[in-house]
Design an enzyme around this catalytic site. Structure first.
Site, PDB file in Angstrom:
ATOM      1  N   PHE A 169      26.837   1.757  -5.186  1.00 17.80           N
ATOM      2  CA  PHE A 169      27.613   0.713  -4.526  1.00 17.80           C
ATOM      3  C   PHE A 169      28.880   0.349  -5.311  1.00 17.80           C
ATOM      4  O   PHE A 169      29.704   1.205  -5.587  1.00 17.80           O
ATOM      5  CB  PHE A 169      26.721  -0.486  -4.213  1.00 17.80           C
ATOM      6  CG  PHE A 169      25.685  -0.161  -3.169  1.00 17.80           C
ATOM      7  CD1 PHE A 169      26.043  -0.034  -1.832  1.00 17.80           C
ATOM      8  CD2 PHE A 169      24.357   0.077  -3.502  1.00 17.80           C
ATOM      9  CE1 PHE A 169      25.107   0.309  -0.859  1.00 17.80           C
ATOM     10  CE2 PHE A 169      23.413   0.409  -2.539  1.00 17.80           C
ATOM     11  CZ  PHE A 169      23.791   0.523  -1.217  1.00 17.80           C
ATOM     12  N   SER A 170      29.030  -0.900  -5.734  1.00 26.35           N
ATOM     13  CA  SER A 170      30.314  -1.323  -6.305  1.00 26.35           C
ATOM     14  C   SER A 170      30.578  -0.793  -7.709  1.00 26.35           C
ATOM     15  O   SER A 170      31.685  -0.997  -8.233  1.00 26.35           O
ATOM     16  CB  SER A 170      30.436  -2.843  -6.295  1.00 26.35           C
ATOM     17  OG  SER A 170      30.667  -3.313  -4.985  1.00 26.35           O
ATOM     18  N   CYS A 171      29.633  -0.111  -8.318  1.00 24.69           N
ATOM     19  CA  CYS A 171      29.988   0.638  -9.531  1.00 24.69           C
ATOM     20  C   CYS A 171      31.129   1.595  -9.226  1.00 24.69           C
ATOM     21  O   CYS A 171      31.894   1.980 -10.120  1.00 24.69           O
ATOM     22  CB  CYS A 171      28.794   1.427 -10.057  1.00 24.69           C
ATOM     23  SG  CYS A 171      27.452   0.443 -10.726  1.00 24.69           S
TER      24      CYS A 171
END
Length: 381
Positions: A71-73
């Site tokens: 995801f937002s990694c």
């Protein structure tokens, strides 16, 4: 209850056995389905562990080369790609976005600088035009909508987390300036040279080793609960609604797209190696790493409605606001929805990677599985 011997595999230096125990305890406590954990200290891998299952039916074991949506990694990876273009002189952080992307000048954005895309100051966290499910995977639909969008606040006067739109904003600047998509740039310039398992735009032939993402039962409030119906938070995260549905994130449509805010597929080893390489100046100069990792904005976040702290595309640890990447005061990187994390502590020279498939949404933005691991890690470094 699962036991350490049954679920945890991999290598761990003797001095870091406490980290292995903490990771195993998360399985024993029922907090994990499948996960991987990797730590590099001074550029040397000291922890490389994995265990559990790729699927809720527990039919496919998590193995050494298993991957999951982090995801937002992905936002941190996208930042690295753009910073490489900055260092090469292809992109100027203080130039208007419209220099590279002329259509972006609409809606009074003709002078908005590239820098604001990385620091979440652009005022473009949400798209007003209703976007149907699946739009996040449609590159042209997203960038056309963002080009037309008027800022929700005066750019540069405040910041607000661009949770859904960040990747298309950064990615379109990269594409216009270089000619390659951001997924191709990531592969060509970062993950390929490092030899790590990380994909932005997952090929179908990688599905067999990819984890199914599962949302854990929600107990009590989450950090989403603070939002009212007129808040920027629901507007920013709910349109398009793709990432709010974990089942959708398991589809081929989602996996195969390039969504640089939200859909890199990787394992912990890849995240730790990328951040270790970043810290050591292998990807961009150490001067630019220092600039990217210092605090650029700090304080009230107009979207999250709590304090946040950002560098150039990276989140910076903020324990007093319930968002801790461990005890390092200057640790930066990026977390992903439900618990994944890639980070670097520049003072201890610790690069950290964690990827899992049991997503936990709680009242805090950090994850309850991290603190015991960080405690065990920092007890021996």
């Amino acid at each position: 209850m699962a036991t350490e011997e049954a679920v945890v595999h991999g290598d761990c230096d003797t001095a870091f056995e406490g980290v292995r125990d903490a990771f195993a305890d998360n399985f024993a406590d029922g907090l994990e389905l499948g996960a991987s954990l990797c730590v590099e200290v001074d550029g040397r891998c000291v922890v490389d562990l994995w265990g559990g299952w790729l699927d809720p039916e527990r039919m496919r074991p998590w193995t050494r080369d298993s991957i999951a949506c982090v995801f937002s990694c992905t936002k941190g990876l996208a930042a690295i790609v753009l910073l490489q273009l900055v260092e090469r002189g292809v992109v100027d952080l203080d130039a208007p976005v419209a220099r590279y992307w002329p259509e972006f000048a609409a809606g009074g954005k003709d002078e908005l600088p590239v820098r604001y895309l990385l620091t979440h100051e652009a005022g473009l966290s949400a798209i007003a035009r209703p976007m149907p499910m699946g739009s996040l995977s449609d590159w042209d639909a997203m960038v056309d909508a963002l080009a037309a969008q008027e800022p929700w606040w005066e750019p540069g006067t405040a910041h607000g987390y661009h949770g859904v739109t960040y990747g298309h904003l950064v990615g379109e600047v990269a594409r216009r300036a270089d000619g390659r998509t951001i997924g191709t740039l990531l592969r060509d310039e970062v993950t390929g040279p490092l030899g790590v398992d990380c994909f932005l735009g997952l090929p179908a032939n990688e599905d067999a080793r990819t984890a199914t993402m599962v949302l854990a039962p929600i107990e009590g409030d989450t950090f989403f609960s603070r939002w009212g119906p007129d808040s920027l938070g629901p507007k920013s995260f709910g349109n398009p609604p793709d990432c709010n549905d974990p089942a959708h994130t398991n589809t081929r449509e989602f996996r195969g797209a390039e969504i640089p805010a939200a859909n890199a597929h990787a394992n912990a080893r890849a995240l730790a190696r990328v951040y270790a390489a970043l810290a050591q100046g292998e990807l961009v100069s150490t001067d630019l790493v220092h600039e990217a990792g210092r605090v650029h904005v700090d304080g009230p976040d107009l979207v999250m409605e709590q304090p946040t702290r950002f560098g150039l595309g990276f989140e910076i640890t903020l324990p007093e606001a319930g968002f801790s990447f461990g005890p390092g005061a200057r640790t930066f990187g990026h977390n992903g929805s439900g618990g994944s994390l890639g980070s670097i502590d520049p003072d201890a020279n610790v690069a950290f990677g964690y990827a899992m498939n049991r997503m936990m949404w709680t009242e805090r933005r950090d994850d309850p599985r991290w603190p015991p691991i960080f405690d065990a890690l920092y007890a021996v470094i």
